[in-house]
Design an enzyme around this catalytic site. Sequence first.
Site, PDB file in Angstrom:
ATOM      1  N   CYS A 136      -4.919   8.970   9.797  1.00 50.99           N
ATOM      2  CA  CYS A 136      -4.986   8.217  11.050  1.00 50.99           C
ATOM      3  C   CYS A 136      -4.769   9.120  12.260  1.00 50.99           C
ATOM      4  O   CYS A 136      -3.949  10.031  12.224  1.00 50.99           O
ATOM      5  CB  CYS A 136      -3.887   7.165  11.077  1.00 50.99           C
ATOM      6  SG  CYS A 136      -4.271   5.700  10.170  1.00 50.99           S
TER       7      CYS A 136
ATOM      8  N   LYS B  15       0.835  -1.204   0.000  1.00 49.07           N
ATOM      9  CA  LYS B  15       0.000   0.000   0.000  1.00 49.07           C
ATOM     10  C   LYS B  15       0.872   1.257   0.000  1.00 49.07           C
ATOM     11  O   LYS B  15       0.685   2.156  -0.810  1.00 49.07           O
ATOM     12  CB  LYS B  15      -0.909   0.003   1.237  1.00 49.07           C
ATOM     13  CG  LYS B  15      -1.600   1.330   1.475  1.00 49.07           C
ATOM     14  CD  LYS B  15      -2.459   1.330   2.718  1.00 49.07           C
ATOM     15  CE  LYS B  15      -1.712   1.593   3.998  1.00 49.07           C
ATOM     16  NZ  LYS B  15      -1.445   3.027   4.284  1.00 49.07           N
ATOM     17  N   ASN B  16       1.820   1.314   0.922  1.00 50.37           N
ATOM     18  CA  ASN B  16       2.579   2.552   1.069  1.00 50.37           C
ATOM     19  C   ASN B  16       3.479   2.834  -0.128  1.00 50.37           C
ATOM     20  O   ASN B  16       3.733   3.983  -0.450  1.00 50.37           O
ATOM     21  CB  ASN B  16       3.399   2.529   2.366  1.00 50.37           C
ATOM     22  CG  ASN B  16       2.509   2.692   3.592  1.00 50.37           C
ATOM     23  OD1 ASN B  16       1.329   3.005   3.472  1.00 50.37           O
ATOM     24  ND2 ASN B  16       3.073   2.475   4.773  1.00 50.37           N
TER      25      ASN B  16
ATOM     26  N   ILE C  69       8.249   6.714  16.988  1.00 49.09           N
ATOM     27  CA  ILE C  69       7.913   7.428  15.743  1.00 49.09           C
ATOM     28  C   ILE C  69       6.662   8.303  15.909  1.00 49.09           C
ATOM     29  O   ILE C  69       6.655   9.460  15.523  1.00 49.09           O
ATOM     30  CB  ILE C  69       7.691   6.436  14.566  1.00 49.09           C
ATOM     31  CG1 ILE C  69       8.857   5.437  14.460  1.00 49.09           C
ATOM     32  CG2 ILE C  69       7.481   7.192  13.254  1.00 49.09           C
ATOM     33  CD1 ILE C  69      10.165   5.979  13.979  1.00 49.09           C
TER      34      ILE C  69
ATOM     35  N   ASP D 207       4.589   0.477  12.178  1.00 46.95           N
ATOM     36  CA  ASP D 207       3.361  -0.123  11.638  1.00 46.95           C
ATOM     37  C   ASP D 207       3.173  -1.581  12.060  1.00 46.95           C
ATOM     38  O   ASP D 207       2.158  -2.195  11.725  1.00 46.95           O
ATOM     39  CB  ASP D 207       3.362  -0.039  10.099  1.00 46.95           C
ATOM     40  CG  ASP D 207       3.064   1.379   9.612  1.00 46.95           C
ATOM     41  OD1 ASP D 207       2.712   2.238  10.436  1.00 46.95           O
ATOM     42  OD2 ASP D 207       3.193   1.619   8.397  1.00 46.95           O
TER      43      ASP D 207
ATOM     44  N   ARG E  41       1.398  14.406  13.468  1.00 45.38           N
ATOM     45  CA  ARG E  41       1.769  14.144  12.078  1.00 45.38           C
ATOM     46  C   ARG E  41       1.778  15.387  11.193  1.00 45.38           C
ATOM     47  O   ARG E  41       0.982  15.510  10.259  1.00 45.38           O
ATOM     48  CB  ARG E  41       0.864  13.072  11.474  1.00 45.38           C
ATOM     49  CG  ARG E  41       0.932  11.768  12.220  1.00 45.38           C
ATOM     50  CD  ARG E  41       0.219  10.662  11.516  1.00 45.38           C
ATOM     51  NE  ARG E  41       1.008  10.062  10.466  1.00 45.38           N
ATOM     52  CZ  ARG E  41       0.626   9.020   9.752  1.00 45.38           C
ATOM     53  NH1 ARG E  41      -0.542   8.488   9.975  1.00 45.38           N
ATOM     54  NH2 ARG E  41       1.391   8.514   8.822  1.00 45.38           N
ATOM     55  N   PRO E  42       2.665  16.317  11.472  1.00 50.95           N
ATOM     56  CA  PRO E  42       2.746  17.514  10.629  1.00 50.95           C
ATOM     57  C   PRO E  42       3.367  17.210   9.264  1.00 50.95           C
ATOM     58  O   PRO E  42       3.881  16.117   9.036  1.00 50.95           O
ATOM     59  CB  PRO E  42       3.655  18.437  11.442  1.00 50.95           C
ATOM     60  CG  PRO E  42       4.477  17.533  12.280  1.00 50.95           C
ATOM     61  CD  PRO E  42       3.681  16.285  12.515  1.00 50.95           C
ATOM     62  N   VAL E  43       3.319  18.215   8.365  1.00 51.09           N
ATOM     63  CA  VAL E  43       3.967  18.060   7.050  1.00 51.09           C
ATOM     64  C   VAL E  43       5.034  19.136   6.860  1.00 51.09           C
ATOM     65  O   VAL E  43       5.413  19.461   5.736  1.00 51.09           O
ATOM     66  CB  VAL E  43       2.940  18.098   5.879  1.00 51.09           C
ATOM     67  CG1 VAL E  43       2.111  16.836   5.847  1.00 51.09           C
ATOM     68  CG2 VAL E  43       2.059  19.326   5.947  1.00 51.09           C
TER      69      VAL E  43
ATOM     70  N   ARG F 286      -3.715  10.872   4.582  1.00 48.54           N
ATOM     71  CA  ARG F 286      -2.557  11.767   4.630  1.00 48.54           C
ATOM     72  C   ARG F 286      -1.667  11.694   3.391  1.00 48.54           C
ATOM     73  O   ARG F 286      -1.083  12.685   2.983  1.00 48.54           O
ATOM     74  CB  ARG F 286      -1.667  11.345   5.797  1.00 48.54           C
ATOM     75  CG  ARG F 286      -1.970  11.882   7.097  1.00 48.54           C
ATOM     76  CD  ARG F 286      -0.926  11.387   8.061  1.00 48.54           C
ATOM     77  NE  ARG F 286       0.406  11.850   7.681  1.00 48.54           N
ATOM     78  CZ  ARG F 286       0.847  13.070   7.857  1.00 48.54           C
ATOM     79  NH1 ARG F 286       0.085  13.967   8.416  1.00 48.54           N
ATOM     80  NH2 ARG F 286       2.062  13.423   7.490  1.00 48.54           N
TER      81      ARG F 286
ATOM     82  N   ARG G  15      -8.649  -0.020   4.702  1.00 47.07           N
ATOM     83  CA  ARG G  15      -7.653   0.878   4.113  1.00 47.07           C
ATOM     84  C   ARG G  15      -6.340   0.140   3.867  1.00 47.07           C
ATOM     85  O   ARG G  15      -5.571   0.544   2.998  1.00 47.07           O
ATOM     86  CB  ARG G  15      -7.388   2.071   5.047  1.00 47.07           C
ATOM     87  CG  ARG G  15      -8.569   2.998   5.204  1.00 47.07           C
ATOM     88  CD  ARG G  15      -8.185   4.229   6.006  1.00 47.07           C
ATOM     89  NE  ARG G  15      -6.970   4.837   5.456  1.00 47.07           N
ATOM     90  CZ  ARG G  15      -6.220   5.699   6.116  1.00 47.07           C
ATOM     91  NH1 ARG G  15      -6.540   6.069   7.330  1.00 47.07           N
ATOM     92  NH2 ARG G  15      -5.136   6.209   5.559  1.00 47.07           N
TER      93      ARG G  15
ATOM     94  N   LEU H 274       8.192  19.139   7.190  1.00 48.79           N
ATOM     95  CA  LEU H 274       9.415  18.740   6.482  1.00 48.79           C
ATOM     96  C   LEU H 274       9.193  18.713   4.967  1.00 48.79           C
ATOM     97  O   LEU H 274      10.087  19.051   4.198  1.00 48.79           O
ATOM     98  CB  LEU H 274       9.896  17.370   6.964  1.00 48.79           C
ATOM     99  CG  LEU H 274      10.186  17.267   8.464  1.00 48.79           C
ATOM    100  CD1 LEU H 274      10.587  15.854   8.838  1.00 48.79           C
ATOM    101  CD2 LEU H 274      11.284  18.244   8.859  1.00 48.79           C
TER     102      LEU H 274
END
Length: 421
Positions: free
Chosen positions: A118, A22-23, A330, A308, A123-125, A94, A400, A127
């Site tokens: 999730c 998936k990822n 994490i 995960d 979980r910022p963005v 995300r 998902r 970066l």
Amino acid sequence: MDSIRVVGNGPLNGRIPVAGAKNACLALMPAALLTEDPLVLTNAPRLSDIETMTLLLESLGAQVSVADQSRTLTLCAQDITNTKAHYDIVRKMRASVLVLGPLLARTGTARVSLPGGCAIGARPVNLHLQGLEALGARLELRNGYIDARAPNGLRGSRINFPLVSVGATENLMLAAVLAQGTTVLENAALEPEIVDLADCLRAMGARIAGDGSAVIEIEGVDRLRGTRHQVIADRIEMGTYMMAPAIAGGDVELIGGRRDLVESLCDKLEATGVVVETTDDGLRVSRVNSRIRSVNVVTEPFPGFPTDLQAQMMALMTTADDRSVLTETIFENRFMHAQELLRMGADIRVQGGTATVTGVDHLKGAPVMATDIRASVSLILAGLAARGETIISRVYHLDRGYERLEEKLSACGAIIERLNG
Ligand code: UD1
């Protein structure tokens, strides 16, 4: 809303095919935005997250067709007709933010909603955004959207990530391949999904070196072409099913399994007393002794133990012979499954980023609620080993990330069914 019913039914025996990752697929699909030619992805998993990315790319003007029972995706972004990734789609997932880099690189403009996804921490963005700014993009946050512009195109730069981020590494790769000059990504993620993305981009004509190491060098090119690429095996799905015979007992072969993708898990499983063998078709996992040994786990970026798989490992430790400490480094809020496992009779104490699990003799079935993709599957694993019936609600989280989960586990003797409602 659908729920899943699991009844503990003793050891599991059989073969489980591993799906495409998936990822990896969620990072590969936006690569289609980088070229006018079709990008064909084979071995795609059949998951709702992939459908969400399909809808997002279609909303930008790409044409997506599916074949081979949705395993083959043909994505063609001949014309990008819209550069706005709408909140209604992005909030579901995300990984939608991965269209930002390629949209900017190809069209010089992008408007992408800040993501949801999730509920496992902030979980910022930041970066992703800092990296794109270093490539010359001008960014503004307005009304929940990232407004990005690069009227004169992106320019290669040296970017040193302050912490390892899979998504930011991918977004920057997807942008830098069409930038002018050379980009160097330092402290880049090492995950196999990064290497898979680099392989696909190279086949499209990109010039990338160093993927799989902490320093990735990308020399921008003027244009990319289409290609056909096979999505790598899903190491998280694989690892999850490796834990099924470990918790319920039995002997399961993972078809398409690869030890190099789950080495850290194999080491931990072997330390619990579970046997992991490489076979001609994949990996075979069997539990021979009656009770597994407790082990401590610390989540880390690849090649460390994956966050995960932390929830699934916690489920496994609930019936181990002693005490284990699981440390999550994490995501700060990733122990929601602990509360649900307690309802099944587990003994778990959570303190900040660590969970101390004291093994109990057996778990007892209970009604429980899924809170994210991996938390939900940890409850399925617990249900497989519990006495009695476990009903897991909110299984849309599961859909998902796990295709045909009931089918794959029933084929090994599990009593598991979906209840529509
Ligand atoms: C990806 C995976 C997810 C996995 C995670 C870590 C996909 C679609 N998802 O998520 O399943 O759990 O890697 O292996 O591939 N961070 C920041 N700022 C940023 C980006 C990240 O502070 O701009 C932080 C995150 O909050 C987290 C850490 O960095 O604490 C790692 O996150 P990251 O590797 O970016 O995870 P994702 O790419 O979102």
